[in-house]
Design a protein around this motif. Structure first.
Motif, short mmCIF file in Angstrom:
data_model
loop_
_atom_site.label_atom_id
_atom_site.label_comp_id
_atom_site.label_asym_id
_atom_site.label_seq_id
_atom_site.Cartn_x
_atom_site.Cartn_y
_atom_site.Cartn_z
N GLN A 41 0.80 -1.22 0.00
CA GLN A 41 0.00 0.00 0.00
C GLN A 41 0.83 1.27 0.00
O GLN A 41 0.31 2.36 -0.25
N MET A 42 2.13 1.16 0.25
CA MET A 42 2.97 2.36 0.16
C MET A 42 2.94 2.94 -1.25
O MET A 42 3.09 4.15 -1.43
N ASN A 43 2.75 2.08 -2.25
CA ASN A 43 2.71 2.56 -3.63
C ASN A 43 1.47 3.40 -3.91
O ASN A 43 1.42 4.11 -4.91
N ASN A 44 0.48 3.32 -3.02
CA ASN A 44 -0.74 4.11 -3.18
C ASN A 44 -0.75 5.33 -2.26
O ASN A 44 -1.78 5.96 -2.06
N THR A 45 0.41 5.63 -1.70
CA THR A 45 0.51 6.72 -0.74
C THR A 45 1.39 7.83 -1.30
O THR A 45 2.44 7.55 -1.88
N GLY A 46 0.93 9.06 -1.14
CA GLY A 46 1.71 10.19 -1.62
C GLY A 46 2.84 10.51 -0.66
O GLY A 46 3.74 9.70 -0.44
N ALA A 47 2.80 11.67 -0.08
CA ALA A 47 3.85 12.09 0.84
C ALA A 47 3.72 11.39 2.18
O ALA A 47 2.67 11.45 2.82
N ILE A 48 4.78 10.71 2.60
CA ILE A 48 4.83 10.06 3.91
C ILE A 48 5.70 10.93 4.81
O ILE A 48 6.88 11.15 4.51
N ASP A 49 5.13 11.44 5.90
CA ASP A 49 5.89 12.34 6.77
C ASP A 49 6.01 11.82 8.19
O ASP A 49 6.43 12.55 9.10
N ASN A 50 5.67 10.53 8.39
CA ASN A 50 5.76 9.99 9.75
C ASN A 50 6.61 8.72 9.80
O ASN A 50 6.45 7.90 10.69
N TYR A 51 7.53 8.60 8.82
CA TYR A 51 8.46 7.48 8.87
C TYR A 51 9.83 8.01 9.25
O TYR A 51 10.37 8.90 8.57
N PRO A 52 10.41 7.52 10.34
CA PRO A 52 11.68 8.09 10.85
C PRO A 52 12.78 8.10 9.80
O PRO A 52 12.94 7.16 9.03
N GLY A 53 13.51 9.19 9.79
CA GLY A 53 14.63 9.33 8.87
C GLY A 53 14.31 10.19 7.66
O GLY A 53 15.22 10.63 6.95
N PHE A 54 13.01 10.42 7.42
CA PHE A 54 12.60 11.23 6.27
C PHE A 54 11.58 12.26 6.75
O PHE A 54 10.55 11.90 7.32
N THR A 55 11.87 13.53 6.52
CA THR A 55 10.87 14.54 6.85
C THR A 55 9.66 14.38 5.93
O THR A 55 8.53 14.65 6.33
N GLU A 56 9.93 13.90 4.71
CA GLU A 56 8.86 13.58 3.77
C GLU A 56 9.44 12.75 2.63
O GLU A 56 10.54 13.04 2.15
N ILE A 57 8.72 11.70 2.25
CA ILE A 57 9.15 10.84 1.15
C ILE A 57 7.92 10.28 0.46
O ILE A 57 6.90 10.00 1.11
N GLN A 58 7.98 10.14 -0.84
CA GLN A 58 6.87 9.57 -1.60
C GLN A 58 6.81 8.06 -1.39
O GLN A 58 7.84 7.39 -1.30
N GLY A 59 5.58 7.53 -1.29
CA GLY A 59 5.39 6.11 -1.05
C GLY A 59 6.14 5.20 -2.02
O GLY A 59 6.85 4.28 -1.59
N PRO A 60 6.01 5.42 -3.33
CA PRO A 60 6.73 4.56 -4.28
C PRO A 60 8.25 4.63 -4.11
O PRO A 60 8.94 3.64 -4.31
N GLU A 61 8.77 5.80 -3.73
CA GLU A 61 10.22 5.94 -3.53
C GLU A 61 10.66 5.13 -2.31
O GLU A 61 11.70 4.44 -2.35
N LEU A 62 9.88 5.19 -1.23
CA LEU A 62 10.22 4.41 -0.04
C LEU A 62 10.12 2.91 -0.34
O LEU A 62 10.95 2.12 0.14
N SER A 63 9.15 2.53 -1.15
CA SER A 63 9.01 1.12 -1.55
C SER A 63 10.26 0.65 -2.27
O SER A 63 10.78 -0.45 -1.99
N GLU A 64 10.76 1.45 -3.19
CA GLU A 64 11.96 1.07 -3.95
C GLU A 64 13.18 0.96 -3.04
O GLU A 64 13.98 0.02 -3.18
N LYS A 65 13.32 1.89 -2.10
CA LYS A 65 14.46 1.85 -1.19
C LYS A 65 14.40 0.60 -0.31
O LYS A 65 15.43 -0.07 -0.09
N MET A 66 13.23 0.26 0.19
CA MET A 66 13.10 -0.94 1.02
C MET A 66 13.36 -2.21 0.22
O MET A 66 13.99 -3.15 0.72
N TYR A 67 12.88 -2.23 -1.00
CA TYR A 67 13.10 -3.40 -1.86
C TYR A 67 14.59 -3.61 -2.12
O TYR A 67 15.11 -4.73 -2.00
N GLN A 68 15.29 -2.54 -2.46
CA GLN A 68 16.71 -2.65 -2.74
C GLN A 68 17.48 -3.10 -1.51
O GLN A 68 18.41 -3.93 -1.60
#
Length: 308
Positions: A41-68
């Motif tokens: 569901q991160m891929n369906n989320t826009g700006a994520i601002d409550n995940y530690p380490g990122f003041t704001e990150i797009q859901g698909p970008e965070l998905s790619e980082k976690m996958y890698q």
């Protein structure tokens, strides 16, 4: 003969990917199966601002980082719509399509999906004005009037996202107050584009055979049947666990959520569960990741115990 993996992870959301990271870092052979794109569901989320380490990150970008991160230590990833499982033996068997996979341990990370309203017009106009994902579909409603049904975090977060694009956002809620976090409520109430209809039950989604035009609802205070014009309706009325595959294994509660201990272990040896599929109150990326780290490590500990 099918390859025998140390661990099979069913589901590639944030929890499943974290479990893959921890298990593969422990030098276990890991297979991750998912019926969709990694990230869930991160891929369906826009700006994520409550995940530690990122003041704001797009859901698909965070998905790619976690996958890698998960793949860096040798985990394998395959598309697979799992249709049956057999956890009765020492080797756990997972079948997806025509393929069969074997492992010494399994981690269930299948997550949850949005509930439907079950009202007339909902299925008929799905994809033609009815949506469960603002990030996916908001662009289709630029400068148009839309409705959001619900009053929790997801409803208000997505309503705020829609307010950046749509002409107006009307929130229809069955209660007289929101359940969303206070910070989200403050943002919503201060947004001039957002309106609220309280104590209302959505009854029907009406269209012109091409697209949605109107949402009808019951005013529960007056008993009147009313309507609001809208080109789109975004529905956020809860989630259901994706546990049909596991309902006969004795590991779920009466609502279908999987029961685990603090080590993510179910009542079945070598079968773990994590994230949104578990019986718990908070379902967020951060605690799915926490669950994943525990499940990955505990899978390693379980496999070590088999050697004793």
């Amino acid at each position: 003969m099918s390859k025998l993996y140390d661990v099979i992870i069913i589901g590639a959301g944030p929890g499943g990917l974290t479990a893959a990271l921890y298990a593969s870092r422990a030098n276990l052979s890991v297979l991750v199966l998912d019926r969709g794109i990694y990230g869930g569901q991160m891929n369906n989320t826009g700006a994520i601002d409550n995940y530690p380490g990122f003041t704001e990150i797009q859901g698909p970008e965070l998905s790619e980082k976690m996958y890698q991160s998960a793949m860096n230590f040798g985990a394998e990833y395959k598309y697979g719509d799992v249709n049956s499982v057999d956890f009765s033996g020492k080797e756990k068997i997972v079948k997806a399509g025509n393929d069969e996979y074997h492992a010494k341990a399994v981690i269930i990370a299948t997550g949850a999906e949005h509930k439907h309203l079950g009202v007339p017009g909902e299925e008929e106009y799905s994809g033609r004005g009815v949506s469960y994902c603002a990030v996916c579909d908001a662009a289709f409603f630029k400068d148009e009037e839309v409705v959001v049904v619900g009053g929790g975090d997801s409803a208000i977060e997505e309503g705020l996202y829609l307010a950046n694009i749509a002409k107006s956002v009307t929130v229809i809620h069955r209660r007289d107050s929101l359940r969303a976090q206070p910070v989200l409520q403050k943002r919503a109430f201060s947004n001039d584009k957002m309106k609220f209809i309280w104590n209302a039950q959505t009854e029907e989604i009406v269209g012109d055979n091409q697209k949605v035009t109107t949402v009808r609802y019951l005013d529960k205070e007056t008993g009147e049947h009313k309507e609001v014009n809208a080109s789109g309706i975004f529905i956020y009325v809860g989630v259901e666990p994706q546990t049909t595959l596991f309902k006969d294994l004795g590991i779920t509660d009466n609502h279908g959520w999987i029961i685990t201990d603090e080590k993510m272990q179910t009542k079945l040896d070598g079968v773990f569960a994590l994230g949104d599929v578990r019986a718990k109150d908070l379902r967020q990326i951060a605690n799915a990741v926490g669950d994943g780290s525990i499940a990955g490590q505990e899978a390693y500990n379980y496999l070590q115990s088999l050697k004793d």
